[in-house]
Scaffold this motif. Structure first.
Motif, PDB file in Angstrom:
ATOM      1  N   GLY A  47      22.096   4.980  53.780  1.00  0.00           N
ATOM      2  CA  GLY A  47      23.420   5.315  53.825  1.00  0.00           C
ATOM      3  C   GLY A  47      24.367   4.643  52.547  1.00  0.00           C
ATOM      4  N   VAL A  48      23.708   4.108  51.812  1.00  0.00           N
ATOM      5  CA  VAL A  48      24.167   3.483  50.467  1.00  0.00           C
ATOM      6  C   VAL A  48      23.704   4.214  49.175  1.00  0.00           C
ATOM      7  N   GLY A  49      22.257   3.726  48.830  1.00  0.00           N
ATOM      8  CA  GLY A  49      21.866   4.223  47.575  1.00  0.00           C
ATOM      9  C   GLY A  49      20.798   3.407  47.002  1.00  0.00           C
ATOM     10  N   LEU A  50      20.475   3.164  45.606  1.00  0.00           N
ATOM     11  CA  LEU A  50      19.548   2.421  45.275  1.00  0.00           C
ATOM     12  C   LEU A  50      20.169   1.088  44.719  1.00  0.00           C
ATOM     13  N   GLU A  51      19.647  -0.019  45.199  1.00  0.00           N
ATOM     14  CA  GLU A  51      20.096  -1.548  44.773  1.00  0.00           C
ATOM     15  C   GLU A  51      20.108  -1.462  43.287  1.00  0.00           C
ATOM     16  N   GLY A  52      21.386  -1.965  42.815  1.00  0.00           N
ATOM     17  CA  GLY A  52      21.585  -2.086  41.116  1.00  0.00           C
ATOM     18  C   GLY A  52      21.846  -0.918  40.406  1.00  0.00           C
ATOM     19  N   ASP A  53      22.160   0.261  41.447  1.00  0.00           N
ATOM     20  CA  ASP A  53      22.751   1.387  40.648  1.00  0.00           C
ATOM     21  C   ASP A  53      24.090   1.418  40.939  1.00  0.00           C
ATOM     22  N   ARG A  54      25.049   2.175  40.132  1.00  0.00           N
ATOM     23  CA  ARG A  54      26.581   2.025  40.271  1.00  0.00           C
ATOM     24  C   ARG A  54      26.723   3.158  41.430  1.00  0.00           C
ATOM     25  N   LYS A  61      26.374  10.575  49.568  1.00  0.00           N
ATOM     26  CA  LYS A  61      25.921  11.886  49.675  1.00  0.00           C
ATOM     27  C   LYS A  61      25.348  11.901  48.056  1.00  0.00           C
ATOM     28  N   ARG A  62      25.616  10.827  47.107  1.00  0.00           N
ATOM     29  CA  ARG A  62      25.081  11.110  46.044  1.00  0.00           C
ATOM     30  C   ARG A  62      24.266   9.645  45.871  1.00  0.00           C
ATOM     31  N   GLY A  63      23.634   9.244  46.821  1.00  0.00           N
ATOM     32  CA  GLY A  63      23.177   7.862  46.813  1.00  0.00           C
ATOM     33  C   GLY A  63      21.803   7.705  45.594  1.00  0.00           C
ATOM     34  N   VAL A  64      21.253   8.904  45.493  1.00  0.00           N
ATOM     35  CA  VAL A  64      19.949   9.104  44.555  1.00  0.00           C
ATOM     36  C   VAL A  64      20.197  10.585  44.000  1.00  0.00           C
TER      37      VAL A  64
END
Length: 166
Positions: A47-54, A61-64
């Motif tokens: 539900g978030v994205g990649l650790e260390g990415d803005r 929806k734009r997590g990766v």
């Protein structure tokens, strides 16, 4: 485009892939305008994205963001450069061997991570600065795919990218 009914001929066509894809490159964008950092592995958070990415948080929806390796030579040619690198395009994953557009609206696994393709990853105005005049148009239609993280885990260069039947 909505996904066709599961019992339709079109659904059968849209869910057949000749082979799995592969992660060729991973990049993290630590902050707005900050240089992209190439890494060998990353951690995706549900539900978030990649650790260390803005691009963590918000709607997810734009997590990766993913771009197809096969499009890099075309973007290079259309932009008039000798080479365009993944760092310049500011995507998280460069994937080869599977058509990313076919994963829009679908679930797919990258290594142990389950993603869902949410939308095309259209270029932004920064591509004009990065690639020069016409840079935005050089990427149009080949900007890749945005995805949300449904199940987190580790991503590594060399991981398989495979469609998952919902």
């Amino acid at each position: 485009m909505r996904n066709p009914p599961p019992d339709s001929d079109l659904h059968a066509l849209m869910t057949q892939f000749p082979r799995a894809g592969r992660v060729d490159w991973i990049g993290l964008r630590p902050g707005r305008g900050a240089p992209v950092r190439a890494v060998d592995n990353a951690v995706a958070v549900t539900g978030v994205g990649l650790e260390g990415d803005r691009y963590t948080g918000a709607s997810g929806k734009r997590g990766v963001t993913l771009i197809q390796a096969e499009h890099l030579p075309a973007i290079t040619a259309l932009s008039g450069h000798a080479e365009v690198t993944p760092v310049t395009l500011r995507r998280n994953l460069v994937v080869s061997g599977i058509p990313l557009i076919a994963l829009k609206g679908r679930r797919f696994r990258v290594g142990e991570v389950l993603l869902e393709g949410t939308a095309p990853c259209d270029p932004c105005s920064k591509m004009e600065a990065a690639l020069g005049p016409g840079g935005y148009n050089a990427i149009r239609g080949m900007g890749g795919l945005c995805a949300r993280v449904l199940e987190g885990g580790a991503l590594r260069i060399g991981d398989a990218v495979e469609w998952v039947d919902a």
